[in-house]
Design an enzyme around this catalytic site. Structure first.
Site, PDB file in Angstrom:
ATOM      1  N   GLY A 258       0.815  -1.206   0.000  1.00 48.73           N
ATOM      2  CA  GLY A 258       0.000   0.000   0.000  1.00 48.73           C
ATOM      3  C   GLY A 258       0.847   1.254   0.000  1.00 48.73           C
ATOM      4  N   ALA A 259       1.846   1.283   0.877  1.00 47.82           N
ATOM      5  CA  ALA A 259       2.671   2.469   1.013  1.00 47.82           C
ATOM      6  C   ALA A 259       3.835   2.145   1.944  1.00 47.82           C
ATOM      7  CB  ALA A 259       1.858   3.622   1.589  1.00 47.82           C
ATOM      8  N   GLU A 261       6.690   3.948   4.926  1.00 51.00           N
ATOM      9  CA  GLU A 261       6.933   5.068   5.835  1.00 51.00           C
ATOM     10  C   GLU A 261       8.366   5.585   5.880  1.00 51.00           C
ATOM     11  OE1 GLU A 261       6.216   1.852   6.814  1.00 51.00           O
ATOM     12  OE2 GLU A 261       7.350   1.296   8.603  1.00 51.00           O
ATOM     13  N   ASN A 262       9.160   5.398   4.827  1.00 48.66           N
ATOM     14  CA  ASN A 262      10.544   5.877   4.828  1.00 48.66           C
ATOM     15  C   ASN A 262      10.661   7.260   5.473  1.00 48.66           C
ATOM     16  OD1 ASN A 262      10.994   3.675   2.857  1.00 48.66           O
ATOM     17  ND2 ASN A 262       9.842   5.048   1.528  1.00 48.66           N
ATOM     18  N   HIS A 294      -1.711   6.259   8.469  1.00 47.49           N
ATOM     19  CA  HIS A 294      -0.888   5.115   8.884  1.00 47.49           C
ATOM     20  C   HIS A 294       0.604   5.407   8.681  1.00 47.49           C
ATOM     21  CE1 HIS A 294      -0.136   0.718   9.420  1.00 47.49           C
ATOM     22  NE2 HIS A 294       0.884   0.976   8.616  1.00 47.49           N
ATOM     23  N   GLU A 295       0.963   5.824   7.487  1.00 46.20           N
ATOM     24  CA  GLU A 295       2.386   6.065   7.206  1.00 46.20           C
ATOM     25  C   GLU A 295       2.906   7.233   8.034  1.00 46.20           C
ATOM     26  OE1 GLU A 295       3.594   3.641   5.817  1.00 46.20           O
ATOM     27  OE2 GLU A 295       1.759   2.846   4.931  1.00 46.20           O
ATOM     28  N   HIS A 298       3.633   6.173  11.604  1.00 42.63           N
ATOM     29  CA  HIS A 298       4.869   5.396  11.733  1.00 42.63           C
ATOM     30  C   HIS A 298       6.059   6.272  12.111  1.00 42.63           C
ATOM     31  CE1 HIS A 298       4.151   1.228  10.868  1.00 42.63           C
ATOM     32  NE2 HIS A 298       3.758   1.384   9.616  1.00 42.63           N
ATOM     33  N   GLU A 317       3.551  -2.385  13.487  1.00 45.57           N
ATOM     34  CA  GLU A 317       2.378  -2.454  12.600  1.00 45.57           C
ATOM     35  C   GLU A 317       1.062  -2.567  13.354  1.00 45.57           C
ATOM     36  OE1 GLU A 317       2.606  -1.442   9.810  1.00 45.57           O
ATOM     37  OE2 GLU A 317       4.697  -1.727   9.224  1.00 45.57           O
TER      38      GLU A 317
END
Ligand code: 7ML
Ligand code: ZN
Length: 872
Positions: A258-259, A261-262, A294-295, A298, A317
């Site tokens: 989905g994506a 979080e860098n 969500h990202e 993180h 997570e």
């Protein structure tokens, strides 16, 4: 068989890395990566680095080129036997991003460079200890042809940029926060940017940048607004502020997940960024806000405090999913997202928990970590953190998260550390609670109720058990919080006083079940009450509370917990469906249950209810959830029963459904708030029931809604209803939709998925035609998921066709994808792992396909683990 990695074997890495300087000379099929890092020894041992599919071009230690005898290289490691206690290492590797179809490491998508390093993709970029407990400070320089790649991005802050005289330019980024390599990212490409800013509550201004292809610029407003909402919410709800001066999000069209979080540079699957009313449904809007949240969340739960090893994946997570669920609940102000999350958990996580790949929230072993990004780690993991919050209460839970963040800032820690923080702030012993992290399987709770009129007491006896799962024959009791309330005959909640207590304490209690069997006696109970248990779905369990149809109908109208009111309706519907399946199995004549039909009508007509909740209540349980209640799953019978019920409810309530559809027709400006979405949801639910009946008049309403094309929610609802009911207009409707949208990949994905999920004879042939069409692309995960994934995971009746053709079709694609993109291959395979749930003939057919995949030459570790465990 691939090697198994065990949690019990964890040992700290023997070196510390002070910092790393990365240089990328970007060329599509030949990129040179230079990594210069400063090391310090912490304990004895050789220097061992991970690396895969790398061409080693140079290796220097303290400036001296190493000779072949100084090191060894194999397919996944580089080892230097002798290194001093402090040294500088310089490694040059050559990689081929254009040839990288696995989309892990550095690859090319739509002509742009991007990376995906979680979990173990960094080892495909350079030799490095690719594990989350090795953290260091990154400085990254990207060098690329200016005309093709005007935008050069990496984590942190831009510290230098400039042109060279050969048509190339460069940019250097520095990230001051030490991080594990799985959070490293770079992007280089021809992208446009929308810019905004956010001022944190301590007054710092953060630049927000969203990078997309120029023709997508008009679809970024919602993502940007969502990001600002998320930043404000995390300050408010968790006291967490953003920590860099810039936050970037890049949308790419080829992405496995989905994506990601860098740090400071999130990379997103474009489907979770791009939205306009024309192209995205309400569900897409909600999902985008949730994933952006969500990202973003993180940044604290994952980045500032990260995982010691990948067994701890749920540490970041599970907690972050809970955070994004709370965020979505706050943004929509409704019980709908909670209901949808529970639907997902029950339909799919329960299945996983009962199958051959069942594993605890914190697994004890794995072969391929990519196979553990599961519903158990994510969704059940979120339920586990939610239970901690229920047990401690919101204030103590918040104290616990504050302590966790401050105590472990900058560290790589474990789920035990998380629970310890909760213990320390509350003084509670949560050692039994940790079994939720250690034991797989869905606990089952049975309830016995006894009313003693003479004593005025009411006793609930609860018993828990949990079926065995692979490697865990016997389970110890779980610590289960059960939210409970009791209602009198008029629907008023009782004040609850347990025997031995001096006074009642509210009308809702959390009963804590910690043993196999426990009884709770309530006193001052004047008449036999109706119990409402597991309110808000307070634990991820199967509750067997045998309420009769009348009690369920009572709770449907009186329970003051919206979730349980919905749940009562679902239980009634489930019961009706299971009875229908029995009738079908004994060749009897089905009939519409009168009480259920009356309850349906009452709910539809209830003007006091939120339309979105009405729609939830009138949505029948998913076929996958019904399957949970059958000893042998019969996908055909389940489908026929559900279809029968839908069609007959449609006939019985035609007028009311039509009235509701008309009444909720909204000609005003398009809005995406919860109220407007709820209206569209109910309206389109009505349309679905109506079209299912299949008469001309109603079909023309659907065609009208489709042609009006007011917004993608209404268009998709009309198109789905027509295609899934097999309406004669479906080809014309699909052709028109294709003509309008074939240039928009995300919309075309929807077009593929609608056809792949049609529960009709001939769907597989249509899916095969689509797979052969020029619009299909095996290298694009979204497209593969929309066609092959939708067919096999969201169309049970067609996928499980008795001749096994659905299984063979899926296996063909798994075989092809095994070579191209093992992560996607392994995920697609999931439906076949459930073979034990079916009849003997289907079992054989499913197993044959698993065996066929199992003997492929060059089987990837991802696929090998799933096939191996499924056949064991
Ligand atoms: C969950 C993600 C991955 C895998 C995203 C990849 C992520 C790992 C990444 C909830 C919402 C959006 C995406 C995901 C998801 C499977 C699911 N770290 O952030 O967890
Ligand atoms: Zn995540």
């Amino acid at each position: 068989m691939p090697d198994t990695i065990y949690l019990k074997d964890y040992t700290p890495y023997p070196f510390q890395i002070e910092n790393i300087d990365l240089h990328f000379e970007l060329e599509e099929s030949r990129t040179r990566v230079t990594a210069r890092s400063r090391w310090q020894r912490r304990s004895a041992g050789p220097l061992r680095l991970d690396g895969q599919e790398l061409q080693l071009a140079a290796l220097r230690l303290d400036g001296r080129q190493l000779a072949a005898a100084d090191y060894t290289v194999d397919a996944d490691t580089l080892t230097i036997a002798q290194v001093p206690d402090a040294f500088t290492l310089e490694i040059e590797t050559i990689i081929n991003p254009a040839g990288n179809t696995a989309l892990e490491g550095l690859y090319v998508s739509g002509g742009n460079f991007c990376t995906q390093c979680e979990a173990e993709g960094f080892r495909k970029i350079t030799y490095f200890p690719d594990r989350p407990d090795v953290m260091t400070v990154y400085t990254t320089t990207l060098i690329a042809e200016q005309s093709k790649f005007p935008v050069l991005l990496s984590n942190g802050n831009l510290v230098a940029e400039g042109e060279r005289d050969d048509g190339r330019h460069y940019a250097t980024w520095h990230d001051p926060f030490p991080k594990p390599c799985y959070l490293f990212a770079l992007v280089a490409g021809d992208l446009d940017c929308v810019e905004d800013s956010f001022t944190t509550r301590s007054g710092r201004t953060v630049a927000l940048r969203l990078y997309v292809r120029s023709h997508d610029l008009d679809k970024t407003a919602h993502a940007m607004a969502s990001l600002k909402h998320a930043m404000a919410w995390d300050e408010e709800a968790y006291g967490r502020e953003y920590d860099l001066d810039i936050y970037m999000i890049v949308a790419v069209s080829d992405f496995n997940m989905g994506a990601m979080e860098n740090k400071g540079l999130n990379i997103f699957n474009s489907r979770y960024v791009l939205a306009s009313p024309d192209t995205a449904t309400d569900a897409d809007y909600v999902a985008i806000e949730g994933v952006i949240g969500h990202e973003y969340f993180h940044n604290w739960s994952g980045n500032r405090v990260t995982c010691r090893d990948w067994f701890q994946l749920s540490l970041k997570e599970g907690f972050t999913v809970l955070r994004d669920q709370q965020f979505t609940a706050a943004m929509t102000g409704s019980a709908v997202p909670r209901i949808d999350d529970v639907r997902l958990l029950r339909a799919h996580q329960f299945q996983e928990d009962a199958g051959p790949l069942a594993h605890p929230v914190r697994p004890a072993s794995y072969q391929e970590i990519n196979n553990f990004y599961t519903l158990t780690v994510y969704e059940k993991g979120a339920e586990v953190v939610r239970m901690l919050r229920t047990l401690l209460g919101p204030e103590l839970f918040r104290k616990g998260t504050d302590l966790y963040f401050s105590r472990h800032d900058g560290q790589a820690v474990t789920t035990d550390d998380f629970v310890q923080a909760m213990m320390d702030v509350s003084g509670r012993d949560l050692s039994l609670f940790k079994r939720w992290y250690e034991q797989a399987g869905t606990p089952r709770i049975t309830v016995e109720r006894r009313y003693d009129a003479a004593q005025g007491s009411y006793t609930l006896t609860l018993r828990q058990s949990c079926p065995p799962s692979p490697g865990q024959e016997r389970k110890l009791p779980f610590h289960i919080p059960l939210r409970a309330a009791l209602f009198d005959g008029k629907g008023a909640p009782l004040s609850l006083r347990l025997a031995g207590e001096a006074a009642p304490a509210g009308t809702e209690r959390v009963l804590e079940l910690t043993e196999e069997e426990q009884s709770y006696t309530f006193v001052d109970v004047k008449a036999e009450p109706v119990p409402s248990l597991l309110r808000g779905f307070s634990a991820p369990v199967k509750l067997a509370l045998e309420l009769d149809d009348g009690e369920l109908a009572f709770l449907m109208s009186h329970d003051n917990d919206s979730f349980n009111r919905w749940e009562a309706g679902q239980q009634l519907a489930l019961r009706v469906m299971l009875r229908l399946i029995d009738v079908l199995h004994s060749d009897g004549r089905p009939a519409l249950d009168g009480n259920f039909s009356a309850a349906f009508a009452r709910t539809l007509a209830d003007g006091t209810l939120d339309p979105a909740l009405i729609a939830e209540a009138l949505t029948l349980p998913a076929e996958e959830y019904v399957a949970e209640f059958l000893a042998v799953v019969d996908p055909q019978a389940i489908h026929v029963a559900r279809q029968y019920l839908r069609r007959n409810l449609g006939f019985a309530h035609r007028e009311a459904l039509l009235d509701t559809w008309q009444r909720l027709t909204d000609d005003g400006p398009y809005r995406i708030d919860a109220a407007a979405m709820g209206q569209r949801r109910l309206r389109n639910l009505c349309l679905g029931y109506l079209v299912e009946m299949g008469n001309d008049e109603v079909r023309s309403l659907a065609m009208g809604q489709l042609r009006a094309g007011a917004n993608m929610t209404d268009v998709m609802a009309a198109l789905t209803a027509l295609v899934h009911s097999g309406a004669p207009e479906r080809s014309e409707a699909l052709a028109a939709f294709h003509a309008r949208w074939h240039d928009d990949a995300l919309v075309l994905d929807k077009w593929f998925a609608i056809q792949a999920t049609a529960p009709l004879p001939g769907t597989l042939e249509q899916v095969k035609r689509l797979a052969a069409s020029p619009d299909f692309n095996l290298k694009n995960p979204n497209r593969v998921r929309s066609l092959v994934g939708s067919f096999s995971a969201r169309n049970p009746v067609c996928f499980h066709a008795a001749d096994g053709a659905g299984y063979a079709f899926l296996a063909d694609y798994v075989c092809e994808l095994n070579a191209l993109n093992p992560q996607i291959a392994s995920r697609l395979l999931t439906p076949l792992t459930q073979w034990r749930r079916y009849d003997a003939a289907r079992q054989t057919l499913m197993r044959e396909q698993l065996e066929r995949i199992g003997v492929l030459p060059a089987l990837s570790r991802d696929v090998a683990e799933v096939v191996g465990k499924s056949l064991k």
